[in-house]
Scaffold this active site. Structure first.
Site, PDB file in Angstrom:
ATOM      1  N   SER A  38       0.831  -1.207   0.000  1.00 41.23           N
ATOM      2  CA  SER A  38       0.000   0.000   0.000  1.00 41.23           C
ATOM      3  C   SER A  38       0.863   1.255   0.000  1.00 41.23           C
ATOM      4  O   SER A  38       1.721   1.425   0.868  1.00 41.23           O
ATOM      5  CB  SER A  38      -0.869   0.056   1.260  1.00 41.23           C
ATOM      6  OG  SER A  38      -1.834  -0.932   1.222  1.00 41.23           O
ATOM      7  N   HIS A  69      -3.540   0.789  -4.661  1.00 41.89           N
ATOM      8  CA  HIS A  69      -3.000  -0.361  -5.399  1.00 41.89           C
ATOM      9  C   HIS A  69      -3.446  -0.245  -6.868  1.00 41.89           C
ATOM     10  O   HIS A  69      -4.632  -0.369  -7.163  1.00 41.89           O
ATOM     11  CB  HIS A  69      -3.526  -1.681  -4.825  1.00 41.89           C
ATOM     12  CG  HIS A  69      -2.922  -2.053  -3.504  1.00 41.89           C
ATOM     13  ND1 HIS A  69      -1.904  -2.964  -3.383  1.00 41.89           N
ATOM     14  CD2 HIS A  69      -3.190  -1.627  -2.256  1.00 41.89           C
ATOM     15  CE1 HIS A  69      -1.576  -3.096  -2.114  1.00 41.89           C
ATOM     16  NE2 HIS A  69      -2.340  -2.293  -1.400  1.00 41.89           N
ATOM     17  N   HIS A  91      -5.667  -9.197  -1.292  1.00 39.96           N
ATOM     18  CA  HIS A  91      -5.761  -9.422   0.153  1.00 39.96           C
ATOM     19  C   HIS A  91      -6.974 -10.296   0.467  1.00 39.96           C
ATOM     20  O   HIS A  91      -7.968 -10.267  -0.254  1.00 39.96           O
ATOM     21  CB  HIS A  91      -5.954  -8.094   0.893  1.00 39.96           C
ATOM     22  CG  HIS A  91      -4.932  -7.047   0.558  1.00 39.96           C
ATOM     23  ND1 HIS A  91      -5.033  -6.263  -0.571  1.00 39.96           N
ATOM     24  CD2 HIS A  91      -3.805  -6.668   1.200  1.00 39.96           C
ATOM     25  CE1 HIS A  91      -3.988  -5.431  -0.610  1.00 39.96           C
ATOM     26  NE2 HIS A  91      -3.231  -5.653   0.440  1.00 39.96           N
ATOM     27  N   TYR A  93      -9.057  -9.688   2.752  1.00 39.95           N
ATOM     28  CA  TYR A  93     -10.222  -8.851   3.100  1.00 39.95           C
ATOM     29  C   TYR A  93     -10.994  -8.362   1.878  1.00 39.95           C
ATOM     30  O   TYR A  93     -12.112  -7.869   1.993  1.00 39.95           O
ATOM     31  CB  TYR A  93      -9.816  -7.666   3.995  1.00 39.95           C
ATOM     32  CG  TYR A  93      -8.855  -6.684   3.369  1.00 39.95           C
ATOM     33  CD1 TYR A  93      -9.273  -5.776   2.396  1.00 39.95           C
ATOM     34  CD2 TYR A  93      -7.519  -6.653   3.760  1.00 39.95           C
ATOM     35  CE1 TYR A  93      -8.395  -4.877   1.827  1.00 39.95           C
ATOM     36  CE2 TYR A  93      -6.629  -5.763   3.203  1.00 39.95           C
ATOM     37  CZ  TYR A  93      -7.071  -4.879   2.232  1.00 39.95           C
ATOM     38  OH  TYR A  93      -6.188  -4.006   1.675  1.00 39.95           O
ATOM     39  N   GLU A  94     -10.398  -8.506   0.678  1.00 42.66           N
ATOM     40  CA  GLU A  94     -11.136  -8.135  -0.531  1.00 42.66           C
ATOM     41  C   GLU A  94     -12.168  -9.204  -0.884  1.00 42.66           C
ATOM     42  O   GLU A  94     -12.979  -9.019  -1.778  1.00 42.66           O
ATOM     43  CB  GLU A  94     -10.171  -7.945  -1.705  1.00 42.66           C
ATOM     44  CG  GLU A  94      -9.296  -6.711  -1.563  1.00 42.66           C
ATOM     45  CD  GLU A  94      -8.212  -6.652  -2.618  1.00 42.66           C
ATOM     46  OE1 GLU A  94      -8.485  -6.144  -3.707  1.00 42.66           O
ATOM     47  OE2 GLU A  94      -7.088  -7.121  -2.346  1.00 42.66           O
ATOM     48  N   ALA A 121       2.886  -2.108   4.041  1.00 45.69           N
ATOM     49  CA  ALA A 121       2.693  -1.097   5.068  1.00 45.69           C
ATOM     50  C   ALA A 121       2.226  -1.855   6.311  1.00 45.69           C
ATOM     51  O   ALA A 121       1.437  -2.789   6.201  1.00 45.69           O
ATOM     52  CB  ALA A 121       1.631  -0.111   4.625  1.00 45.69           C
ATOM     53  N   MET A 224      -1.892  -6.881   6.880  1.00 46.16           N
ATOM     54  CA  MET A 224      -2.960  -7.723   6.305  1.00 46.16           C
ATOM     55  C   MET A 224      -2.516  -8.406   5.022  1.00 46.16           C
ATOM     56  O   MET A 224      -3.343  -8.728   4.166  1.00 46.16           O
ATOM     57  CB  MET A 224      -4.192  -6.854   6.031  1.00 46.16           C
ATOM     58  CG  MET A 224      -4.694  -6.081   7.239  1.00 46.16           C
ATOM     59  SD  MET A 224      -6.008  -4.953   6.808  1.00 46.16           S
ATOM     60  CE  MET A 224      -6.134  -3.964   8.316  1.00 46.16           C
ATOM     61  N   SER A 225      -1.221  -8.611   4.860  1.00 46.48           N
ATOM     62  CA  SER A 225      -0.748  -9.154   3.572  1.00 46.48           C
ATOM     63  C   SER A 225       0.535  -9.962   3.743  1.00 46.48           C
ATOM     64  O   SER A 225       0.920 -10.327   4.849  1.00 46.48           O
ATOM     65  CB  SER A 225      -0.481  -7.992   2.606  1.00 46.48           C
ATOM     66  OG  SER A 225       0.643  -7.251   3.015  1.00 46.48           O
ATOM     67  N   ASN A 248       2.116   3.514  10.900  1.00 46.62           N
ATOM     68  CA  ASN A 248       1.369   3.996  12.071  1.00 46.62           C
ATOM     69  C   ASN A 248       1.764   3.127  13.257  1.00 46.62           C
ATOM     70  O   ASN A 248       2.279   2.026  13.061  1.00 46.62           O
ATOM     71  CB  ASN A 248      -0.149   3.877  11.832  1.00 46.62           C
ATOM     72  CG  ASN A 248      -0.568   2.473  11.490  1.00 46.62           C
ATOM     73  OD1 ASN A 248      -0.264   1.959  10.419  1.00 46.62           O
ATOM     74  ND2 ASN A 248      -1.256   1.838  12.407  1.00 46.62           N
ATOM     75  N   HIS A 262      -6.527   4.326   6.988  1.00 45.10           N
ATOM     76  CA  HIS A 262      -5.820   3.996   5.736  1.00 45.10           C
ATOM     77  C   HIS A 262      -5.129   5.231   5.132  1.00 45.10           C
ATOM     78  O   HIS A 262      -4.075   5.123   4.502  1.00 45.10           O
ATOM     79  CB  HIS A 262      -6.822   3.402   4.734  1.00 45.10           C
ATOM     80  CG  HIS A 262      -6.183   2.792   3.520  1.00 45.10           C
ATOM     81  ND1 HIS A 262      -5.207   1.823   3.598  1.00 45.10           N
ATOM     82  CD2 HIS A 262      -6.368   3.016   2.181  1.00 45.10           C
ATOM     83  CE1 HIS A 262      -4.825   1.473   2.372  1.00 45.10           C
ATOM     84  NE2 HIS A 262      -5.510   2.186   1.502  1.00 45.10           N
TER      85      HIS A 262
HETATM   86  N1  HPA Z   1      -2.857  -2.833  11.240  1.00 50.72           N
HETATM   87  C1  HPA Z   1      -3.021  -3.691  10.210  1.00 50.72           C
HETATM   88  N2  HPA Z   1      -2.593  -3.432   8.996  1.00 50.72           N
HETATM   89  C2  HPA Z   1      -1.957  -2.285   8.780  1.00 50.72           C
HETATM   90  C3  HPA Z   1      -1.731  -1.364   9.797  1.00 50.72           C
HETATM   91  C4  HPA Z   1      -2.218  -1.650  11.094  1.00 50.72           C
HETATM   92  O1  HPA Z   1      -2.068  -0.882  12.063  1.00 50.72           O
HETATM   93  N3  HPA Z   1      -1.049  -0.318   9.257  1.00 50.72           N
HETATM   94  C5  HPA Z   1      -0.862  -0.618   7.943  1.00 50.72           C
HETATM   95  N4  HPA Z   1      -1.398  -1.802   7.650  1.00 50.72           N
END
Ligand code: HPA
Length: 293
Positions: A38, A69, A91, A93-94, A121, A224-225, A248, A262
């Protein structure tokens, strides 16, 4: 016989068809594949002599649905090395079944790729981490795998690899060493880390209790990947190197006013993108390949 519900939707012939189609569209013969996370799609723009192919034009290829993406495969040379970049990944989640998420990895294998570089990320769980840190992936925790959601579930595809692949050497130690060295040479030591990435299904970010738990279990970053792709890459014998951009900090404290989102993930990607690209570019030029790998 495997139950119908566990059957992967692709046969070896499906993978072969896609790989052969791609080979007919470009003269490039990549040895390295780079999966852009991402906000990190800019990496692909560094390739010279590009052949760009949209996912929607590739037979059997899933489509990327996430903001940040792009949904293109880019073939070209990065610092003189033949590469293919995935600008946009898939992913859980998609809504994709896990064998679709990892489809491109086996295509890379059939294209002749020997080394896969994963980027993502991630949220920082390690209390020493700061936003903008780059974490070299030393290991992973496959949380969906604990519940049986592993990309290798179902009949084993023998043409790609063994039924029970080893994962204690998932992240190539020589490549890690090389990345450490490149990072030091570039003067990145202040924000270069090494740690364990934990994958969750998403798309909701973690609760405070979940972050605390993951940190206690030994995870330094959460995302998540990547992990599903790593498992499939190792299954078929490609070397793996991974890095996470800490976009983050995971919220660990009930007094905190911070909220994961996001947009912050994409913004941090922009801030550190230049340095991350430089690290990957220098790294790629120093990876060695041989003909009988
Ligand atoms: N959690 C899950 N996936 C992420 C995060 C997070 O804090 N930051 C970027 N992708």
């Amino acid at each position: 016989m495997f139950p119908e519900s566990t059957k992967a939707g692709y046969t070896f012939e499906d993978y072969k068809l896609t790989a052969d189609w791609l080979l007919s569209q470009t003269e490039h013969r990549p040895l390295i594949a780079i999966v852009c996370g991402s906000g990190l799609g800019g990496l692909a723009d560094m390739l010279k002599d590009q052949t760009v192919i949209k996912y929607s034009d590739i037979p059997n290829f899933p489509q990327s649905t996430v903001h940040g993406h792009a949904g293109r495969l880019i073939f070209g040379n990065l610092n003189g090395k033949p590469c293919v970049c995935m600008q946009g990944r898939f992913h859980l989640y998609e809504g994709y079944p896990i064998w679709k998420v990892t489809f491109p990895i086996r295509i890379f294998k059939l294209l002749g790729v020997q080394t896969v570089i994963m980027t993502n990320a991630a949220g920082g769980l390690n209390q020493d981490y700061k936003v903008g840190d780059i974490m070299l992936m030393k290991d992973h925790i496959n949380m969906p795998g604990f519940a049986g959601n592993n990309p290798l579930v179902g009949p084993n595809e023998e043409q790609f690899g063994a039924r029970f692949p080893c994962m204690s050497d998932a992240y190539d130690r020589d490549l890690l060493k090389l990345a450490r060295k490149m990072g030091a040479e570039l003067g990145y030591s202040d924000f270069l880390r090494e740690g364990v990435y934990c994958v969750l299904g998403g798309p909701s970010f973690e609760t405070i209790a979940e972050c605390r738990m993951l940190n206690r279990l030994g995870a330094d970053a959460v995302g998540m990947s990547t992990v599903h792709e790593v498992i499939v890459a190792r299954h078929c014998g490609m070397r793996v190197f991974g890095l996470s951009l800490i976009t983050n900090l995971a919220v660990m404290d009930y007094e905190s006013e911070q909220r994961a989102n996001h947009e912050e993930v994409l913004e941090t990607g922009k801030l550190r993108a230049g340095q991350l690209e430089k690290l990957v570019t220098s790294f790629v030029s120093r990876i060695e390949h041989n003909n009988n790998f």
